[in-house]
Design a protein around this motif. Structure first.
Motif, PDB file in Angstrom:
ATOM      1  N   ILE A  36       4.592  60.778 -34.504  1.00 33.99           N
ATOM      2  CA  ILE A  36       5.296  60.144 -35.626  1.00 33.99           C
ATOM      3  C   ILE A  36       4.702  60.617 -36.948  1.00 33.99           C
ATOM      4  O   ILE A  36       5.427  60.985 -37.881  1.00 33.99           O
ATOM      5  N   VAL A  37       3.378  60.629 -37.040  1.00 41.73           N
ATOM      6  CA  VAL A  37       2.708  61.051 -38.270  1.00 41.73           C
ATOM      7  C   VAL A  37       2.982  62.520 -38.565  1.00 41.73           C
ATOM      8  O   VAL A  37       3.260  62.893 -39.709  1.00 41.73           O
ATOM      9  N   ASP A  38       2.913  63.358 -37.550  1.00 38.35           N
ATOM     10  CA  ASP A  38       3.174  64.790 -37.745  1.00 38.35           C
ATOM     11  C   ASP A  38       4.607  65.022 -38.242  1.00 38.35           C
ATOM     12  O   ASP A  38       4.841  65.865 -39.120  1.00 38.35           O
ATOM     13  N   ALA A  39       5.552  64.288 -37.688  1.00 40.77           N
ATOM     14  CA  ALA A  39       6.950  64.432 -38.120  1.00 40.77           C
ATOM     15  C   ALA A  39       7.113  63.991 -39.568  1.00 40.77           C
ATOM     16  O   ALA A  39       7.847  64.612 -40.350  1.00 40.77           O
ATOM     17  N   VAL A  52      10.547  60.519 -47.138  1.00 42.54           N
ATOM     18  CA  VAL A  52       9.969  59.902 -45.946  1.00 42.54           C
ATOM     19  C   VAL A  52      10.387  58.439 -45.842  1.00 42.54           C
ATOM     20  O   VAL A  52      10.131  57.636 -46.732  1.00 42.54           O
ATOM     21  N   SER A  53      11.047  58.119 -44.768  1.00 39.77           N
ATOM     22  CA  SER A  53      11.401  56.739 -44.432  1.00 39.77           C
ATOM     23  C   SER A  53      11.316  56.616 -42.921  1.00 39.77           C
ATOM     24  O   SER A  53      11.311  57.623 -42.199  1.00 39.77           O
ATOM     25  N   MET A  54      11.239  55.406 -42.447  1.00 38.14           N
ATOM     26  CA  MET A  54      11.156  55.215 -41.001  1.00 38.14           C
ATOM     27  C   MET A  54      12.398  55.769 -40.310  1.00 38.14           C
ATOM     28  O   MET A  54      12.320  56.374 -39.243  1.00 38.14           O
ATOM     29  N   SER A  55      13.554  55.606 -40.954  1.00 32.75           N
ATOM     30  CA  SER A  55      14.796  56.093 -40.340  1.00 32.75           C
ATOM     31  C   SER A  55      14.846  57.614 -40.311  1.00 32.75           C
ATOM     32  O   SER A  55      15.294  58.207 -39.315  1.00 32.75           O
ATOM     33  N   ARG A  56      14.390  58.264 -41.382  1.00 31.15           N
ATOM     34  CA  ARG A  56      14.402  59.728 -41.404  1.00 31.15           C
ATOM     35  C   ARG A  56      13.427  60.298 -40.379  1.00 31.15           C
ATOM     36  O   ARG A  56      13.712  61.303 -39.730  1.00 31.15           O
ATOM     37  N   VAL A  57      12.267  59.677 -40.257  1.00 30.17           N
ATOM     38  CA  VAL A  57      11.288  60.147 -39.276  1.00 30.17           C
ATOM     39  C   VAL A  57      11.834  59.954 -37.867  1.00 30.17           C
ATOM     40  O   VAL A  57      11.716  60.838 -37.007  1.00 30.17           O
ATOM     41  N   ALA A  58      12.449  58.806 -37.625  1.00 27.92           N
ATOM     42  CA  ALA A  58      13.039  58.545 -36.306  1.00 27.92           C
ATOM     43  C   ALA A  58      14.104  59.577 -35.982  1.00 27.92           C
ATOM     44  O   ALA A  58      14.181  60.089 -34.853  1.00 27.92           O
ATOM     45  N   SER A  59      14.932  59.903 -36.972  1.00 26.88           N
ATOM     46  CA  SER A  59      15.980  60.898 -36.760  1.00 26.88           C
ATOM     47  C   SER A  59      15.383  62.257 -36.415  1.00 26.88           C
ATOM     48  O   SER A  59      15.891  62.963 -35.528  1.00 26.88           O
ATOM     49  N   ALA A  60      14.305  62.630 -37.104  1.00 27.38           N
ATOM     50  CA  ALA A  60      13.657  63.912 -36.825  1.00 27.38           C
ATOM     51  C   ALA A  60      13.092  63.973 -35.411  1.00 27.38           C
ATOM     52  O   ALA A  60      13.039  65.046 -34.798  1.00 27.38           O
ATOM     53  N   LEU A  61      12.694  62.810 -34.890  1.00 26.43           N
ATOM     54  CA  LEU A  61      12.133  62.743 -33.543  1.00 26.43           C
ATOM     55  C   LEU A  61      13.187  62.493 -32.470  1.00 26.43           C
ATOM     56  O   LEU A  61      12.868  62.524 -31.276  1.00 26.43           O
ATOM     57  N   GLY A  62      14.411  62.194 -32.910  1.00 31.91           N
ATOM     58  CA  GLY A  62      15.479  61.931 -31.955  1.00 31.91           C
ATOM     59  C   GLY A  62      15.347  60.593 -31.252  1.00 31.91           C
ATOM     60  O   GLY A  62      15.721  60.455 -30.083  1.00 31.91           O
ATOM     61  N   VAL A  63      14.801  59.584 -31.986  1.00 37.49           N
ATOM     62  CA  VAL A  63      14.636  58.251 -31.410  1.00 37.49           C
ATOM     63  C   VAL A  63      15.235  57.230 -32.364  1.00 37.49           C
ATOM     64  O   VAL A  63      15.591  57.543 -33.505  1.00 37.49           O
ATOM     65  N   SER A  64      15.336  55.994 -31.922  1.00 38.27           N
ATOM     66  CA  SER A  64      15.830  54.933 -32.796  1.00 38.27           C
ATOM     67  C   SER A  64      14.737  54.508 -33.767  1.00 38.27           C
ATOM     68  O   SER A  64      13.543  54.626 -33.469  1.00 38.27           O
ATOM     69  N   SER A  73       3.595  49.948 -37.809  1.00 32.54           N
ATOM     70  CA  SER A  73       4.188  48.672 -38.197  1.00 32.54           C
ATOM     71  C   SER A  73       5.028  48.721 -39.464  1.00 32.54           C
ATOM     72  O   SER A  73       5.874  47.859 -39.684  1.00 32.54           O
ATOM     73  N   SER A  74       4.794  49.725 -40.322  1.00 31.96           N
ATOM     74  CA  SER A  74       5.516  49.777 -41.590  1.00 31.96           C
ATOM     75  C   SER A  74       5.370  51.155 -42.206  1.00 31.96           C
ATOM     76  O   SER A  74       4.541  51.972 -41.776  1.00 31.96           O
ATOM     77  N   LYS A  75       6.142  51.398 -43.255  1.00 40.28           N
ATOM     78  CA  LYS A  75       6.003  52.662 -43.978  1.00 40.28           C
ATOM     79  C   LYS A  75       4.642  52.740 -44.646  1.00 40.28           C
ATOM     80  O   LYS A  75       4.048  53.823 -44.728  1.00 40.28           O
ATOM     81  N   ASP A  76       4.122  51.627 -45.137  1.00 41.23           N
ATOM     82  CA  ASP A  76       2.799  51.638 -45.764  1.00 41.23           C
ATOM     83  C   ASP A  76       1.733  52.116 -44.782  1.00 41.23           C
ATOM     84  O   ASP A  76       0.848  52.904 -45.139  1.00 41.23           O
ATOM     85  N   GLU A  77       1.807  51.627 -43.554  1.00 35.94           N
ATOM     86  CA  GLU A  77       0.859  52.088 -42.536  1.00 35.94           C
ATOM     87  C   GLU A  77       1.040  53.580 -42.284  1.00 35.94           C
ATOM     88  O   GLU A  77       0.060  54.325 -42.152  1.00 35.94           O
ATOM     89  N   LEU A  78       2.288  54.012 -42.239  1.00 36.69           N
ATOM     90  CA  LEU A  78       2.573  55.427 -41.998  1.00 36.69           C
ATOM     91  C   LEU A  78       1.977  56.299 -43.093  1.00 36.69           C
ATOM     92  O   LEU A  78       1.395  57.353 -42.812  1.00 36.69           O
ATOM     93  N   LEU A  79       2.086  55.877 -44.339  1.00 40.28           N
ATOM     94  CA  LEU A  79       1.542  56.668 -45.450  1.00 40.28           C
ATOM     95  C   LEU A  79       0.027  56.808 -45.350  1.00 40.28           C
ATOM     96  O   LEU A  79      -0.531  57.878 -45.629  1.00 40.28           O
ATOM     97  N   VAL A  80      -0.638  55.726 -44.967  1.00 41.89           N
ATOM     98  CA  VAL A  80      -2.100  55.785 -44.794  1.00 41.89           C
ATOM     99  C   VAL A  80      -2.466  56.813 -43.728  1.00 41.89           C
ATOM    100  O   VAL A  80      -3.370  57.639 -43.911  1.00 41.89           O
ATOM    101  N   LEU A  81      -1.741  56.787 -42.625  1.00 43.53           N
ATOM    102  CA  LEU A  81      -2.020  57.707 -41.522  1.00 43.53           C
ATOM    103  C   LEU A  81      -1.663  59.148 -41.883  1.00 43.53           C
ATOM    104  O   LEU A  81      -2.370  60.086 -41.492  1.00 43.53           O
ATOM    105  N   MET A  82      -0.592  59.315 -42.644  1.00 44.64           N
ATOM    106  CA  MET A  82      -0.202  60.659 -43.086  1.00 44.64           C
ATOM    107  C   MET A  82      -1.287  61.279 -43.960  1.00 44.64           C
ATOM    108  O   MET A  82      -1.669  62.435 -43.763  1.00 44.64           O
ATOM    109  N   GLU A  83      -1.784  60.503 -44.913  1.00 45.13           N
ATOM    110  CA  GLU A  83      -2.794  61.039 -45.824  1.00 45.13           C
ATOM    111  C   GLU A  83      -4.077  61.369 -45.077  1.00 45.13           C
ATOM    112  O   GLU A  83      -4.676  62.429 -45.283  1.00 45.13           O
ATOM    113  N   ASP A  84      -4.513  60.472 -44.193  1.00 42.92           N
ATOM    114  CA  ASP A  84      -5.745  60.718 -43.456  1.00 42.92           C
ATOM    115  C   ASP A  84      -5.613  61.942 -42.558  1.00 42.92           C
ATOM    116  O   ASP A  84      -6.535  62.757 -42.462  1.00 42.92           O
ATOM    117  N   THR A  85      -4.455  62.087 -41.924  1.00 39.73           N
ATOM    118  CA  THR A  85      -4.226  63.230 -41.036  1.00 39.73           C
ATOM    119  C   THR A  85      -4.153  64.525 -41.819  1.00 39.73           C
ATOM    120  O   THR A  85      -4.708  65.556 -41.406  1.00 39.73           O
TER     121      THR A  85
END
Length: 254
Positions: A36-39, A52-64, A73-85
């Protein structure tokens, strides 16, 4: 859904440190936090952070979209993980004991700049906390190690790495903003600067703006620096100032 560990830490920080319980295998066993983070990073690098949104990332991965929330849990969590990665672990670089603190710290600064230039979207994430994720703490550790034998006290070492990293971030932000502006205008940086120089010359006069006039007459703006010249100049001046501090501390026997 990912379960809260009860640590009181933000969800993204908990996940980065492996403190949040992840869901078991579901209908999409290939889905994971890392995927998810890589996508999301790929999307940010291609279209910018605003894409970057949860829906766009889901679409890129081919999932709901809902399936992502079992892992993030949220876009905020995703942003933290994206930056760290995206930052990853800092490179080892030259050993300060062998090459000197200045060479080691300059390498650390340039490595940070490289990360930001590869991931300009990081600059659009507001800074809300001091370094707290695993990789950001590793970068802080590496910066402090560069200053280990300088004679500076721990507070001074911390202030030095904040000063240098702040310079790096500011330089990268300016470069990113200028690049975005020139791309939007469809003109090259050389054309933009040439137009600016002509306009500045028309609007100013030697009586009111003698210093600006001197710069224009010297042709400084007609000879644009290379992409790294301004960064190198600024970094070297910072290191010059830090070196004065280091020498004064060693001279005083602290």
């Amino acid at each position: 859904m990912a379960k809260d560990s009860g640590s009181g830490l933000p969800p993204g920080v908990e996940t980065a440190w492996g403190l949040r319980e992840r869901p078991g295998k579901g209908p999409r066993p290939g889905l994971s936090v890392a995927r998810i983070v890589d996508a999301a990073i790929d999307l940010a690098n291609a279209e910018g952070l605003s894409a970057v949104s949860m829906s766009r990332v889901a679409s890129a991965l081919g999932v709901s979209t809902m399936s992502l929330y079992r892992y993030v849990s949220s876009k905020d969590e995703l942003l933290v993980l994206m930056e760290d990665t995206a930052y990853g672990l800092p490179p080892e670089g030259p050993a300060p004991e062998e090459e000197g603190w200045r060479t080691a710290l300059a390498h650390w600064a340039r490595a940070q700049r490289d990360v930001l230039y590869r991931n300009l979207w990081i600059l659009r994430i507001p800074i809300s906390t001091p370094p707290i994720t695993p990789n950001s703490v590793a970068w802080m550790e590496r910066g402090l190690v560069c200053l280990r034998d300088t004679g500076l006290d721990e507070g001074e070492k911390t202030q030095v790495i904040l000063l240098v990293s702040g310079f790096v971030r500011n330089e990268a932000t300016l470069a990113a903003d200028l690049d975005a502006a020139t791309r939007a205008s469809g003109r090259s940086m050389e054309d933009v600067m040439a137009s600016y120089t002509r306009l500045l010359a028309e609007l100013t006069d030697p009586q009111r703006f003698p210093a600006v006039t001197a710069v224009l007459r010297a042709g400084v703006m007609d000879r644009p620096d290379g992409p790294d010249d301004e960064f190198v100049f600024g970094l070297e001046r910072l290191l010059d100032g830090i070196e004065v501090l280091v020498r004064s501390r060693n001279a005083s026997g602290r």
